[in-house]
Design a protein around this motif. Sequence first.
Motif, short mmCIF file in Angstrom:
data_model
loop_
_atom_site.label_atom_id
_atom_site.label_comp_id
_atom_site.label_asym_id
_atom_site.label_seq_id
_atom_site.Cartn_x
_atom_site.Cartn_y
_atom_site.Cartn_z
N ALA A 187 54.41 38.77 -8.15
CA ALA A 187 54.42 39.95 -9.01
C ALA A 187 53.45 40.97 -8.44
CB ALA A 187 54.01 39.57 -10.43
N ALA A 188 53.96 42.18 -8.18
CA ALA A 188 53.12 43.26 -7.66
C ALA A 188 52.88 44.25 -8.78
CB ALA A 188 53.81 43.94 -6.49
N GLU A 189 51.66 44.79 -8.82
CA GLU A 189 51.30 45.76 -9.84
C GLU A 189 50.43 46.84 -9.21
OE1 GLU A 189 49.65 45.72 -14.37
OE2 GLU A 189 48.70 44.36 -12.97
N ILE A 190 50.75 48.08 -9.51
CA ILE A 190 49.93 49.22 -9.10
C ILE A 190 49.47 49.88 -10.39
CG2 ILE A 190 49.85 51.38 -7.82
CD1 ILE A 190 52.33 50.33 -6.26
N VAL A 191 48.16 49.94 -10.58
CA VAL A 191 47.62 50.47 -11.83
C VAL A 191 46.56 51.53 -11.53
CG1 VAL A 191 45.89 48.63 -12.06
CG2 VAL A 191 46.66 49.85 -14.08
N LEU A 192 46.55 52.59 -12.32
CA LEU A 192 45.56 53.65 -12.19
C LEU A 192 44.42 53.36 -13.16
CD1 LEU A 192 44.78 56.38 -10.94
CD2 LEU A 192 46.03 57.48 -12.81
N ALA A 233 49.28 52.37 -20.48
CA ALA A 233 48.61 52.33 -19.18
C ALA A 233 49.54 52.87 -18.10
CB ALA A 233 48.21 50.89 -18.84
N VAL A 234 48.95 53.65 -17.16
CA VAL A 234 49.72 54.16 -16.03
C VAL A 234 49.78 53.02 -15.01
CG1 VAL A 234 49.84 55.89 -14.20
CG2 VAL A 234 48.98 56.52 -16.47
N ARG A 235 50.93 52.34 -14.97
CA ARG A 235 51.08 51.19 -14.08
C ARG A 235 52.54 51.02 -13.69
NH1 ARG A 235 52.92 46.70 -17.12
NH2 ARG A 235 52.24 45.17 -15.62
N ILE A 236 52.72 50.46 -12.52
CA ILE A 236 54.05 50.12 -12.01
C ILE A 236 53.99 48.64 -11.68
CG2 ILE A 236 55.73 50.53 -10.19
CD1 ILE A 236 53.14 53.11 -10.56
N ALA A 237 54.96 47.89 -12.18
CA ALA A 237 54.95 46.45 -11.92
C ALA A 237 56.37 45.98 -11.64
CB ALA A 237 54.37 45.69 -13.11
N GLN A 238 56.49 45.06 -10.70
CA GLN A 238 57.78 44.44 -10.42
C GLN A 238 57.58 43.23 -9.54
OE1 GLN A 238 59.84 47.70 -8.36
NE2 GLN A 238 60.68 46.21 -6.96
N ALA A 284 56.08 45.48 1.87
CA ALA A 284 56.94 46.03 0.83
C ALA A 284 56.49 47.47 0.61
CB ALA A 284 56.83 45.24 -0.47
N GLN A 285 57.45 48.34 0.31
CA GLN A 285 57.12 49.74 0.10
C GLN A 285 57.53 50.17 -1.29
OE1 GLN A 285 58.80 52.16 3.18
NE2 GLN A 285 58.07 50.83 4.81
N PHE A 286 56.74 51.09 -1.87
CA PHE A 286 57.03 51.65 -3.18
C PHE A 286 57.03 53.16 -3.07
CE2 PHE A 286 55.28 47.54 -4.17
CZ PHE A 286 55.96 47.13 -5.30
N ALA A 287 57.92 53.80 -3.75
CA ALA A 287 57.92 55.26 -3.89
C ALA A 287 57.91 55.55 -5.38
CB ALA A 287 59.14 55.87 -3.23
N VAL A 288 56.95 56.35 -5.82
CA VAL A 288 56.78 56.64 -7.24
C VAL A 288 56.80 58.15 -7.43
CG1 VAL A 288 55.28 56.35 -9.23
CG2 VAL A 288 55.38 54.57 -7.49
N ASN A 289 57.52 58.59 -8.44
CA ASN A 289 57.61 60.02 -8.74
C ASN A 289 57.14 60.23 -10.18
OD1 ASN A 289 58.24 62.71 -8.96
ND2 ASN A 289 60.43 62.38 -9.13
N PHE A 290 56.10 61.02 -10.34
CA PHE A 290 55.63 61.43 -11.66
C PHE A 290 56.13 62.85 -11.85
CE2 PHE A 290 52.60 58.20 -10.27
CZ PHE A 290 52.67 57.32 -11.33
N SER A 291 57.32 63.00 -12.39
CA SER A 291 57.98 64.30 -12.43
C SER A 291 57.19 65.37 -13.17
CB SER A 291 59.38 64.17 -13.04
OG SER A 291 59.29 63.64 -14.35
N ASN A 292 56.38 64.99 -14.14
CA ASN A 292 55.56 65.96 -14.87
C ASN A 292 54.09 65.88 -14.46
OD1 ASN A 292 57.72 66.98 -16.35
ND2 ASN A 292 57.56 65.34 -17.85
N GLY A 293 53.81 65.19 -13.38
CA GLY A 293 52.43 65.03 -12.93
C GLY A 293 51.70 64.00 -13.78
N LEU A 294 50.42 63.86 -13.53
CA LEU A 294 49.58 62.96 -14.31
C LEU A 294 48.50 63.79 -15.00
CD1 LEU A 294 49.07 59.99 -11.83
CD2 LEU A 294 50.35 59.96 -13.97
#
Length: 101
Positions: A3-8, A27-32, A55-65
Motif C-alpha cells: 500500500a502506497a500513500e502520499i500525504v501532505l 486529510a490531503v492524501r493519495i493512497a492505493q 512506480a509513478q504517480f501523477a496528481v492534479n489538484f484542479s483548484n489548487g491547494l
Amino acid sequence: RPAAEIVLVDASGQPVQGPGPMGEYQAVRIAQVVEFPAATIPGVHIPNGALPSVAQFAVNFSNGLPLAPGNSYTWRVQLDHDIIASESFFVPQPPAGPVIG
C-alpha cells in the motif's frame, strides 16, 4: 503489492486538511495498492533484485491547494506505513503593500 500513500503534512507533522469532493474537510492524501513489476528487457536475463522497481504517480489538484502563506509543508511518501521519502517546501507570503502617508 504494498500500500502506497502520499500525504501532505504541516510543520508539526499533522496531516493538512483540505476540501473533499462533497465539501467536507479531510486529510490531503493519495493512497492505493501498488504493483512493482520486475524489470524486463526482451532477450536479456535480469536477476531478481538487480534493478530497482519503480512506480509513478501523477496528481492534479484542479483548484489548487489552500495552503496558508508563511508556513512549511512536507509531502510524505509511505510504503506499508513506513516513510520512504519526503520533500519539504515553504509557501511564501505576498510582499507587503506600499505605505502611503
